[in-house]
Write a protein that holds these residues in place. Structure first.
Motif, mmCIF file in Angstrom:
data_model
loop_
_atom_site.group_PDB
_atom_site.id
_atom_site.type_symbol
_atom_site.label_atom_id
_atom_site.label_comp_id
_atom_site.label_asym_id
_atom_site.label_seq_id
_atom_site.Cartn_x
_atom_site.Cartn_y
_atom_site.Cartn_z
ATOM 1 N N ASN A 1 -68.045 -12.660 -36.664
ATOM 2 C CA ASN A 1 -67.273 -12.547 -35.424
ATOM 3 C C ASN A 1 -65.952 -13.301 -35.482
ATOM 4 N N GLU A 2 -65.886 -14.338 -36.315
ATOM 5 C CA GLU A 2 -64.653 -15.112 -36.421
ATOM 6 C C GLU A 2 -63.557 -14.364 -37.178
ATOM 7 N N THR A 3 -63.918 -13.253 -37.824
ATOM 8 C CA THR A 3 -62.899 -12.422 -38.466
ATOM 9 C C THR A 3 -62.249 -11.461 -37.467
ATOM 10 N N ILE A 4 -62.769 -11.434 -36.228
ATOM 11 C CA ILE A 4 -62.262 -10.535 -35.179
ATOM 12 C C ILE A 4 -62.052 -11.366 -33.908
ATOM 13 N N PRO A 5 -61.043 -12.224 -33.890
ATOM 14 C CA PRO A 5 -60.938 -13.159 -32.766
ATOM 15 C C PRO A 5 -60.472 -12.549 -31.453
ATOM 16 N N ASP A 6 -59.587 -11.568 -31.493
ATOM 17 C CA ASP A 6 -58.923 -11.128 -30.269
ATOM 18 C C ASP A 6 -58.745 -9.620 -30.222
ATOM 19 N N MET A 7 -58.632 -9.101 -28.999
ATOM 20 C CA MET A 7 -58.168 -7.729 -28.839
ATOM 21 C C MET A 7 -56.688 -7.670 -29.166
ATOM 22 N N LEU A 8 -56.242 -6.509 -29.618
ATOM 23 C CA LEU A 8 -54.824 -6.326 -29.857
ATOM 24 C C LEU A 8 -54.077 -6.287 -28.525
ATOM 25 N N PRO A 9 -52.837 -6.759 -28.494
ATOM 26 C CA PRO A 9 -52.096 -6.862 -27.233
ATOM 27 C C PRO A 9 -52.041 -5.535 -26.483
ATOM 28 N N GLY A 10 -52.363 -5.591 -25.214
ATOM 29 C CA GLY A 10 -52.261 -4.432 -24.339
ATOM 30 C C GLY A 10 -53.447 -3.504 -24.337
ATOM 31 N N MET A 11 -54.363 -3.649 -25.292
ATOM 32 C CA MET A 11 -55.446 -2.674 -25.399
ATOM 33 C C MET A 11 -56.520 -2.859 -24.324
ATOM 34 N N ALA A 12 -56.741 -4.074 -23.880
ATOM 35 C CA ALA A 12 -57.715 -4.264 -22.793
ATOM 36 C C ALA A 12 -57.259 -3.528 -21.543
ATOM 37 N N ASP A 13 -55.959 -3.547 -21.276
ATOM 38 C CA ASP A 13 -55.427 -2.836 -20.110
ATOM 39 C C ASP A 13 -55.557 -1.330 -20.270
ATOM 40 N N VAL A 14 -55.307 -0.815 -21.474
ATOM 41 C CA VAL A 14 -55.444 0.621 -21.709
ATOM 42 C C VAL A 14 -56.880 1.058 -21.448
ATOM 43 N N ILE A 15 -57.837 0.291 -21.961
ATOM 44 C CA ILE A 15 -59.251 0.633 -21.750
ATOM 45 C C ILE A 15 -59.597 0.591 -20.270
ATOM 46 N N ALA A 16 -59.169 -0.459 -19.586
ATOM 47 C CA ALA A 16 -59.488 -0.597 -18.163
ATOM 48 C C ALA A 16 -58.890 0.543 -17.346
ATOM 49 N N GLU A 17 -57.670 0.938 -17.678
ATOM 50 C CA GLU A 17 -57.005 2.003 -16.912
ATOM 51 C C GLU A 17 -57.618 3.372 -17.182
ATOM 52 N N LEU A 18 -57.986 3.636 -18.424
ATOM 53 C CA LEU A 18 -58.673 4.890 -18.718
ATOM 54 C C LEU A 18 -60.005 4.954 -17.982
ATOM 55 N N ASP A 19 -60.744 3.861 -18.022
ATOM 56 C CA ASP A 19 -62.035 3.813 -17.345
ATOM 57 C C ASP A 19 -61.869 4.006 -15.839
ATOM 58 N N ALA A 20 -60.875 3.330 -15.263
ATOM 59 C CA ALA A 20 -60.631 3.458 -13.823
ATOM 60 C C ALA A 20 -60.239 4.878 -13.445
ATOM 61 N N ALA A 21 -59.587 5.591 -14.377
ATOM 62 C CA ALA A 21 -59.178 6.975 -14.134
ATOM 63 C C ALA A 21 -60.324 7.959 -14.341
ATOM 64 N N GLY A 22 -61.500 7.438 -14.740
ATOM 65 C CA GLY A 22 -62.660 8.300 -14.929
ATOM 66 C C GLY A 22 -62.695 9.031 -16.254
ATOM 67 N N VAL A 23 -61.893 8.580 -17.227
ATOM 68 C CA VAL A 23 -61.878 9.219 -18.551
ATOM 69 C C VAL A 23 -63.059 8.691 -19.361
ATOM 70 N N PRO A 24 -63.943 9.552 -19.843
ATOM 71 C CA PRO A 24 -65.065 9.087 -20.664
ATOM 72 C C PRO A 24 -64.566 8.445 -21.958
ATOM 73 N N LEU A 25 -65.121 7.276 -22.278
ATOM 74 C CA LEU A 25 -64.709 6.513 -23.453
ATOM 75 C C LEU A 25 -65.848 6.454 -24.461
ATOM 76 N N PHE A 26 -65.490 6.668 -25.733
ATOM 77 C CA PHE A 26 -66.441 6.620 -26.832
ATOM 78 C C PHE A 26 -65.767 5.925 -28.012
ATOM 79 N N ALA A 27 -66.544 5.638 -29.057
ATOM 80 C CA ALA A 27 -65.962 5.068 -30.275
ATOM 81 C C ALA A 27 -66.728 5.546 -31.495
ATOM 82 N N ILE A 28 -65.994 5.663 -32.601
ATOM 83 C CA ILE A 28 -66.560 5.861 -33.935
ATOM 84 C C ILE A 28 -65.983 4.739 -34.790
ATOM 85 N N THR A 29 -66.837 3.873 -35.304
ATOM 86 C CA THR A 29 -66.333 2.714 -36.021
ATOM 87 C C THR A 29 -67.011 2.556 -37.372
#
Length: 205
Positions: free
Chosen positions: A82-110
């Motif tokens: 987990n220490e190799t992944i300390p932070d979200m990239l700038p602005g991405m938390a807001d993008v996720i929150a706004e998509l979610d608030a707009a009702g856009v389904p969110l998924f990931a492939i990692t």
């Protein structure tokens, strides 16, 4: 072209800043020794085995046998990942929150180790609780850009390829998504992505 129905994210280097240096610069004081360790010993190519589903106990034992002088450092890769992944990239938390608030389904492939994913997902629950599902390569033993992992994910997500926007930092992963009919976007930064999502009518201008 119709408005897409859902957004599928990569995780490392799209949502979160991943770099093993974040961990090992705390443990190796000499910069040249640090560079050599990450270049020659605990390499990204070695780590990719975890994304493919190999357990850390196996890979670390093999690497420690090859580099016994670094065994203590190698052993920390897993429990302190987990220490190799300390932070979200700038602005991405807001993008996720706004998509979610707009009702856009969110998924990931990692591309991510299944065993490393569990503690990371727990730490980042505030973000990933907004996601309907995440396909983790280490659990599936399939890795991007293999088309099979995209098809598996779409089936699990209940999406047709044309309904999904896929965002990844790697051009080969984006190309593979495009080839099966997804709408691939190569990630540059949050402002660029925001403009692309505005154009697709997924975020308000």
């Amino acid at each position: 072209m119709s408005r897409p129905a859902a957004v599928v994210f990569d995780v490392g280097n799209v949502l979160y800043d991943w770099n093993p240096r974040f961990l090992y610069e705390r443990l190796i004081e000499d910069d040249q020794a640090l560079d050599a360790f990450l270049r020659d010993v605990a390499t990204r190519e070695w780590h990719f085995q975890h994304d493919e589903g190999r357990p850390f106990a196996e890979t670390s034992a093999e690497l420690s046998a090859e580099y016994p002088e670094h065994a203590d450092l190698i052993a920390l890769w897993g429990p302190r990942f987990n220490e190799t992944i300390p932070d979200m990239l700038p602005g991405m938390a807001d993008v996720i929150a706004e998509l979610d608030a707009a009702g856009v389904p969110l998924f990931a492939i990692t591309n991510f180790s299944g065993e490393f994913w569990v503690p990371f997902r727990e730490r980042e629950a505030a973000i990933f609780d907004r996601f309907r599902d995440v396909v983790v390569s280490g659990d599936e033993r399939l890795v991007k850009p293999d088309p099979a992992i995209y098809r598996l994910a779409l089936d699990r997500f209940g999406l047709e390829a044309g309904e999904a926007v896929f965002i990844d930092d790697r051009a080969d992963n984006v190309a593979a998504a495009n080839q099966i009919g997804m709408r691939g976007l190569q990630f540059i930064d949050a402002p660029t992505l925001r403009g692309q999502l505005n154009a697709l009518e997924l975020l308000p201008a």
